[in-house]
Design an enzyme around this catalytic site. Sequence first.
Site, PDB file in Angstrom:
ATOM      1  N   HIS A   1       0.161  -8.392  -3.262  1.00  0.00           N
ATOM      2  CA  HIS A   1       0.644  -7.027  -3.067  1.00  0.00           C
ATOM      3  C   HIS A   1      -0.089  -5.919  -3.661  1.00  0.00           C
ATOM      4  O   HIS A   1      -0.796  -4.985  -3.135  1.00  0.00           O
ATOM      5  CB  HIS A   1       2.130  -6.939  -3.393  1.00  0.00           C
ATOM      6  CG  HIS A   1       2.949  -8.056  -2.884  1.00  0.00           C
ATOM      7  ND1 HIS A   1       3.265  -8.292  -1.552  1.00  0.00           N
ATOM      8  CD2 HIS A   1       3.584  -9.063  -3.590  1.00  0.00           C
ATOM      9  CE1 HIS A   1       4.053  -9.360  -1.477  1.00  0.00           C
ATOM     10  NE2 HIS A   1       4.296  -9.930  -2.598  1.00  0.00           N
TER      11      HIS A   1
HETATM   12  C1  BDR Z   1       6.476  -5.983  -4.682  1.00  0.00           C
HETATM   13  O1  BDR Z   1       7.537  -6.311  -5.749  1.00  0.00           O
HETATM   14  C2  BDR Z   1       6.998  -6.988  -6.851  1.00  0.00           C
HETATM   15  O2  BDR Z   1       7.449  -8.234  -6.979  1.00  0.00           O
HETATM   16  C3  BDR Z   1       5.724  -6.878  -6.850  1.00  0.00           C
HETATM   17  O3  BDR Z   1       4.966  -6.502  -8.002  1.00  0.00           O
HETATM   18  C4  BDR Z   1       5.336  -6.014  -5.740  1.00  0.00           C
HETATM   19  O4  BDR Z   1       5.100  -4.568  -6.086  1.00  0.00           O
HETATM   20  C5  BDR Z   1       6.298  -6.922  -3.582  1.00  0.00           C
HETATM   21  O5  BDR Z   1       7.355  -6.698  -2.908  1.00  0.00           O
END
Ligand code: BDR
Length: 313
Positions: A242
């Site tokens: 992500h």
């Molecule tokens: C986001 O949520 C967190 O778990 C990750 O770091 C990312 O920023 C993804 O949904």
Amino acid sequence: MARRIIIDTDPGQDDAVAILLALGSRDELEVASIVAVAGNVPLALTQKNVRRVCEVAGRADIPVYAGSVRPMVRQLVTAEYVHGETGLDGSNLPEPKMALQPQHGVDHLVDILRAEPAGSITLCTLGPLTNVALALVKAPDIAPRVRELVMMGGAYFEGGNITPTAEFNIYVDPQAADIVMRSGIPITMMSLDVTHKVLSTRERVEAMRAIGNRCGVTVANMLTFSEKFDRNKYGTKGAPLHDPTVIAYLLRPELFQGRKCNLTVEISSELTMGMTVVDWWGVTRRPANVFAVNAADADGMYRLLNERLARLP
Ligand code: BDR
Ligand code: CA
């Protein structure tokens, strides 16, 4: 001249990779500071994790601040089931030695945005938007001074990852997200629609390990831990990566595609709380307030990541 950025983050293994990608890109990006927020794990851990990551990159000189301990209105929701109890499980990084800055992260955001020339600072948010929203509430005059805000958060075509309709960062503090979306700051949104297209397959993770430096090995170890949850959940050959998409977008925007459209955050319905309602087809005629990214050249992004990790210790 390098673009000045502030990273607001809740590490989280993928946050850590994003920070390393930025620190490995000194010609293009100058990390003015990093502000921690509560999210994946509580603030006491995220602020420590930011410092652990700076130290593994040999950058104990980066000013690190602790921001908000909880969301603006709702109770904090965390994600140890993905990231482990520390938030950086798998990394084996030692306790940090570098100091935390004494100022609160929200006050730092206000001060630096007022002090630096208007339009010179880009905000990169990798977690819930609590710090940025609180800074905007405290000092609305900072909004027009932000060059751009590039955020990881939200989802539209992909659906949610913490509820059927909401992505984690927005769900944790939907009121904050709503304030930021209405702020007038130019926003680019790296949502699940794009992050689910850049999977950390085994080959890609092992290519990072093969760089052979400590940052490459640390990233490979961390992702090997954090990908387990998503691989089981989605049945894919790798987990979505992500937060690094935010930094990759700043470095190589041509690797990504999206469109300008209107985005509204659901803050009333408990059923769809934190949903990012993207008017992709322009049916509401509400003015565009985000550039919503939904596609990427995944191989290109991983090539970039490896190249920049290789520049670190
Ligand atoms: C986001 O949520 C967190 O778990 C990750 O770091 C990312 O920023 C993804 O949904
Ligand atoms: Ca994050």
